[in-house]
Write a protein that holds these residues in place. Structure first.
Motif, PDB file in Angstrom:
ATOM      1  N   LEU A 184       5.243 -29.914 -17.496  1.00 56.57           N
ATOM      2  CA  LEU A 184       5.109 -31.168 -16.754  1.00 56.57           C
ATOM      3  C   LEU A 184       6.326 -31.468 -15.875  1.00 56.57           C
ATOM      4  N   LEU A 185       7.367 -30.649 -15.972  1.00 56.61           N
ATOM      5  CA  LEU A 185       8.621 -30.961 -15.280  1.00 56.61           C
ATOM      6  C   LEU A 185       8.788 -30.153 -14.001  1.00 56.61           C
ATOM      7  N   LEU A 186       9.241 -30.846 -12.957  1.00 53.84           N
ATOM      8  CA  LEU A 186       9.628 -30.164 -11.728  1.00 53.84           C
ATOM      9  C   LEU A 186      11.142 -29.931 -11.703  1.00 53.84           C
ATOM     10  N   SER A 187      11.864 -30.678 -12.537  1.00 53.60           N
ATOM     11  CA  SER A 187      13.314 -30.486 -12.614  1.00 53.60           C
ATOM     12  C   SER A 187      13.822 -30.871 -13.991  1.00 53.60           C
ATOM     13  N   LYS A 188      14.908 -30.212 -14.421  1.00 56.21           N
ATOM     14  CA  LYS A 188      15.605 -30.536 -15.660  1.00 56.21           C
ATOM     15  C   LYS A 188      17.089 -30.669 -15.347  1.00 56.21           C
ATOM     16  N   ASN A 189      17.720 -31.663 -16.000  1.00 57.57           N
ATOM     17  CA  ASN A 189      19.138 -31.900 -15.737  1.00 57.57           C
ATOM     18  C   ASN A 189      19.912 -32.051 -17.044  1.00 57.57           C
ATOM     19  N   SER A 190      21.085 -31.497 -17.089  1.00 59.60           N
ATOM     20  CA  SER A 190      21.987 -31.716 -18.211  1.00 59.60           C
ATOM     21  C   SER A 190      23.395 -31.827 -17.657  1.00 59.60           C
ATOM     22  N   LEU A 191      24.215 -32.649 -18.282  1.00 57.45           N
ATOM     23  CA  LEU A 191      25.563 -32.900 -17.785  1.00 57.45           C
ATOM     24  C   LEU A 191      26.598 -32.037 -18.487  1.00 57.45           C
ATOM     25  N   SER A 237      19.040 -43.518 -14.998  1.00 56.72           N
ATOM     26  CA  SER A 237      18.918 -42.751 -13.749  1.00 56.72           C
ATOM     27  C   SER A 237      17.442 -42.535 -13.428  1.00 56.72           C
ATOM     28  N   ASP A 238      17.140 -42.246 -12.166  1.00 55.98           N
ATOM     29  CA  ASP A 238      15.755 -42.012 -11.760  1.00 55.98           C
ATOM     30  C   ASP A 238      15.179 -40.825 -12.529  1.00 55.98           C
ATOM     31  N   GLY A 239      13.888 -40.925 -12.887  1.00 58.84           N
ATOM     32  CA  GLY A 239      13.241 -39.843 -13.615  1.00 58.84           C
ATOM     33  C   GLY A 239      13.186 -40.117 -15.105  1.00 58.84           C
ATOM     34  N   ALA A 240      12.675 -39.166 -15.857  1.00 56.93           N
ATOM     35  CA  ALA A 240      12.474 -39.321 -17.292  1.00 56.93           C
ATOM     36  C   ALA A 240      13.615 -38.679 -18.078  1.00 56.93           C
ATOM     37  N   SER A 241      13.988 -39.326 -19.178  1.00 55.49           N
ATOM     38  CA  SER A 241      14.962 -38.769 -20.114  1.00 55.49           C
ATOM     39  C   SER A 241      14.205 -38.252 -21.332  1.00 55.49           C
ATOM     40  N   LEU A 263      17.571 -33.559 -24.173  1.00 50.65           N
ATOM     41  CA  LEU A 263      17.158 -32.277 -23.608  1.00 50.65           C
ATOM     42  C   LEU A 263      17.291 -32.270 -22.088  1.00 50.65           C
ATOM     43  N   SER A 264      17.041 -33.420 -21.467  1.00 49.74           N
ATOM     44  CA  SER A 264      17.124 -33.521 -20.012  1.00 49.74           C
ATOM     45  C   SER A 264      17.139 -34.988 -19.622  1.00 49.74           C
ATOM     46  N   TYR A 265      17.804 -35.308 -18.509  1.00 47.72           N
ATOM     47  CA  TYR A 265      17.773 -36.668 -17.971  1.00 47.72           C
ATOM     48  C   TYR A 265      17.433 -36.596 -16.486  1.00 47.72           C
ATOM     49  N   GLY A 266      16.956 -37.686 -15.932  1.00 48.64           N
ATOM     50  CA  GLY A 266      16.588 -37.704 -14.518  1.00 48.64           C
ATOM     51  C   GLY A 266      15.543 -36.662 -14.172  1.00 48.64           C
ATOM     52  N   SER A 267      14.672 -36.370 -15.119  1.00 46.49           N
ATOM     53  CA  SER A 267      13.678 -35.307 -14.934  1.00 46.49           C
ATOM     54  C   SER A 267      12.552 -35.781 -14.027  1.00 46.49           C
ATOM     55  N   VAL A 268      12.206 -34.953 -13.046  1.00 49.77           N
ATOM     56  CA  VAL A 268      11.091 -35.258 -12.149  1.00 49.77           C
ATOM     57  C   VAL A 268       9.821 -34.689 -12.754  1.00 49.77           C
ATOM     58  N   ILE A 269       8.815 -35.566 -12.899  1.00 50.46           N
ATOM     59  CA  ILE A 269       7.535 -35.179 -13.500  1.00 50.46           C
ATOM     60  C   ILE A 269       6.576 -34.748 -12.393  1.00 50.46           C
ATOM     61  N   ASP A 270       5.805 -33.740 -12.656  1.00 55.98           N
ATOM     62  CA  ASP A 270       4.807 -33.246 -11.700  1.00 55.98           C
ATOM     63  C   ASP A 270       3.647 -34.236 -11.645  1.00 55.98           C
ATOM     64  N   ILE A 271       3.699 -35.164 -10.668  1.00 60.00           N
ATOM     65  CA  ILE A 271       2.689 -36.223 -10.612  1.00 60.00           C
ATOM     66  C   ILE A 271       1.337 -35.701 -10.121  1.00 60.00           C
ATOM     67  N   SER A 272       1.274 -34.456  -9.675  1.00 58.57           N
ATOM     68  CA  SER A 272      -0.030 -33.894  -9.311  1.00 58.57           C
ATOM     69  C   SER A 272      -0.906 -33.750 -10.546  1.00 58.57           C
ATOM     70  N   LYS A 273      -0.267 -33.777 -11.719  1.00 55.88           N
ATOM     71  CA  LYS A 273      -1.015 -33.671 -12.968  1.00 55.88           C
ATOM     72  C   LYS A 273      -1.277 -35.038 -13.591  1.00 55.88           C
ATOM     73  N   ALA A 294       4.219 -42.223 -18.038  1.00 55.66           N
ATOM     74  CA  ALA A 294       4.517 -42.440 -19.451  1.00 55.66           C
ATOM     75  C   ALA A 294       3.283 -42.228 -20.324  1.00 55.66           C
ATOM     76  N   SER A 295       2.122 -42.657 -19.837  1.00 53.84           N
ATOM     77  CA  SER A 295       0.896 -42.484 -20.614  1.00 53.84           C
ATOM     78  C   SER A 295       0.523 -41.013 -20.756  1.00 53.84           C
ATOM     79  N   ILE A 296       0.797 -40.207 -19.726  1.00 56.85           N
ATOM     80  CA  ILE A 296       0.524 -38.770 -19.786  1.00 56.85           C
ATOM     81  C   ILE A 296       1.496 -38.074 -20.735  1.00 56.85           C
ATOM     82  N   LEU A 297       2.776 -38.435 -20.639  1.00 61.19           N
ATOM     83  CA  LEU A 297       3.776 -37.821 -21.501  1.00 61.19           C
ATOM     84  C   LEU A 297       3.484 -38.064 -22.977  1.00 61.19           C
TER      85      LEU A 297
END
Length: 440
Positions: free
Chosen positions: A343-350, A372-376, A385-395, A409-412
């Motif tokens: 479901l993720l288009l991006s993953k971030n870790s600091l 931050s913008d996106g899902a944690s 595991l990841s912050y500011g994650s971009v979700i694939d909204i096509s799904k 949030a309902s899909i996750l």
């Protein structure tokens, strides 16, 4: 008893008052509300309940997510007519007494409206009905409900009051057990009592003394009032702040609020709440009343994720922290941490070692990451595991007028549990176990 439809004036009620009642009930209890003006046969057909067998009974809890509340019109002790409200898709565990108080207030309000054919003051079936319910819920056998209602009105004003140009938090405890707060008779309430130099009696005649109320922060310090609404002391809780490991107890003041005590507090701009010893909180936010129980919410997290108590306490700490500060966020805890990448288009870790929900040292940095913008995304042991994650909204399929964040949030939540915190402070918790999210 006859069906409400056959009572004179029922048409006026449905036209003018019913919209207030349905809206208030839906917001208050959550879930869905269905009105039936012919309940005698329909309830018997649908649920096998004969409401004529005991006309003095006004509430039927079908199961933990469905309840029937009758709107009974009384002449003395005789029930002359009734309609029903079927409330579904919410949780009634622990709310049995509240439902009975709500039904009693509804019956009184309906019965007093008969002479006017239910058309005069239709707004009394909205928030006025809810505030009378709250007042009588706390006051039965303890306080004069009119005094309690006075405090409700006071805190509504305080939530919209500014001191030196800024909104502020404040708090008050209403109690009949002054001796317990004074640590007498082997009682303790988890804090210290400090007598005021001058006692003051609260009166609706007096203007709000902003400087006085500003001195209690509603988090560690509170004014203490007796049933006559006389304030003679301040109470300082032992806990210096709400901590990760004990958030629910700290937030509800479980070591302080006991028996018939009621905790009033302004928590943020235009928001205030009333909490009792049962842990049920009546929260007024965004112009509407809601019921929430942190115990009930904790049970949902526990049953969905099968996590330890320290995880539950810490998660709720961050959720309420973000909401109070109006910081938008999406938090997701997948049950299967191996299957969230799709479901993720991006993953971030600091950092190379992950931040943890459970570590007090990480609190301030985590708050910034979570807002931050996106899902944690966290795993069930609290590691980020990841912050500011971009979700694939096509799904994601967006239904109705709800925003993308809520739809995401309902899909996750189909894999675990997710929480959407909006900039207005609204919290929605999604779980695969729920048809609709819990609005907190």
């Amino acid at each position: 008893m006859i069906d409400f439809e056959n009572m004179r004036g029922s048409g006026e009620f449905k036209k003018h008052a019913l919209p207030y009642l349905l809206g208030a009930t839906r917001r208050f209890f959550g879930g869905s509300v269905k009105f039936d003006h012919n309940p005698i046969n329909s309830i018997k057909h649908q649920y096998g309940i004969d409401i004529l067998e005991n006309e003095r009974r006004g509430v039927y809890i079908v199961n933990s997510t469905c309840a029937i509340v009758l709107g009974r019109v009384l002449e003395g002790k005789t029930v002359v007519a009734a309609f029903s409200l079927q409330i579904t898709n919410t949780t009634f565990t622990g709310l049995e007494r509240l439902l009975n108080v709500f039904e009693g207030v509804l019956a009184i309000t309906l019965s007093h409206s008969v002479k006017d054919k239910f058309s005069l003051k239709p707004h009394q079936f909205g928030d006025e009905l809810l505030e009378l319910t709250i007042s009588k819920f706390f006051s039965r056998g303890r306080y004069d409900y009119r005094k309690f209602k006075q405090l409700v009105e006071l805190f509504h004003k305080l939530a919209n009051t500014k001191f030196e140009g800024r909104n502020f938090t404040t708090g008050l405890v209403l109690t009949r057990s002054f001796y317990a707060y004074a640590n007498k008779r082997d009682h303790t309430r988890g804090g210290a009592l400090l007598p005021l130099k001058e006692a003051r009696k609260l009166s609706p005649i007096d203007p709000i003394d902003k400087r006085f109320w500003y001195l209690a922060d509603g988090q560690t310090s509170y004014f203490l009032a007796n049933p006559s609404l006389e304030i003679a002391s301040a109470f300082l809780a032992n806990s210096s702040r709400q901590a990760l490991i004990s958030f629910v107890d700290d937030y509800t003041l479980s070591k302080t609020i006991k028996g018939g005590d009621a905790l009033f507090r302004v928590t943020s701009q235009s928001e205030y709440s009333i909490t009792g010893s049962e842990g049920i909180e009546f929260n007024f936010k965004e112009g509407q009343w809601r019921i929430r129980s942190l115990t009930q919410i904790a049970n949902l997290i526990r049953s969905t994720l099968n996590v330890k108590e320290d995880f539950i306490q810490s998660l709720l700490y961050y959720v309420f922290y973000l909401a109070r500060r109006r910081l938008s966020s999406i938090i997701w805890i997948p049950l299967d941490a191996q299957k969230f990448d799709d479901l993720l288009l991006s993953k971030n870790s600091l950092t190379t070692a992950p931040f943890s929900l459970l570590d007090e040292r990480h609190t301030q940095t985590l708050v910034r990451l979570l807002s931050s913008d996106g899902a944690s995304i966290f795993n069930t042991d609290g590691a980020l595991l990841s912050y500011g994650s971009v979700i694939d909204i096509s799904k994601v399929t967006i239904n109705g007028v709800k925003g993308t964040g809520e739809s995401v949030a309902s899909i996750l939540a189909k894999n675990g549990l997710s929480v959407k915190i909006s900039q207005d402070g609204t919290i929605k918790m999604f779980s695969a176990k729920l048809t609709n999210p819990i609005v907190i």
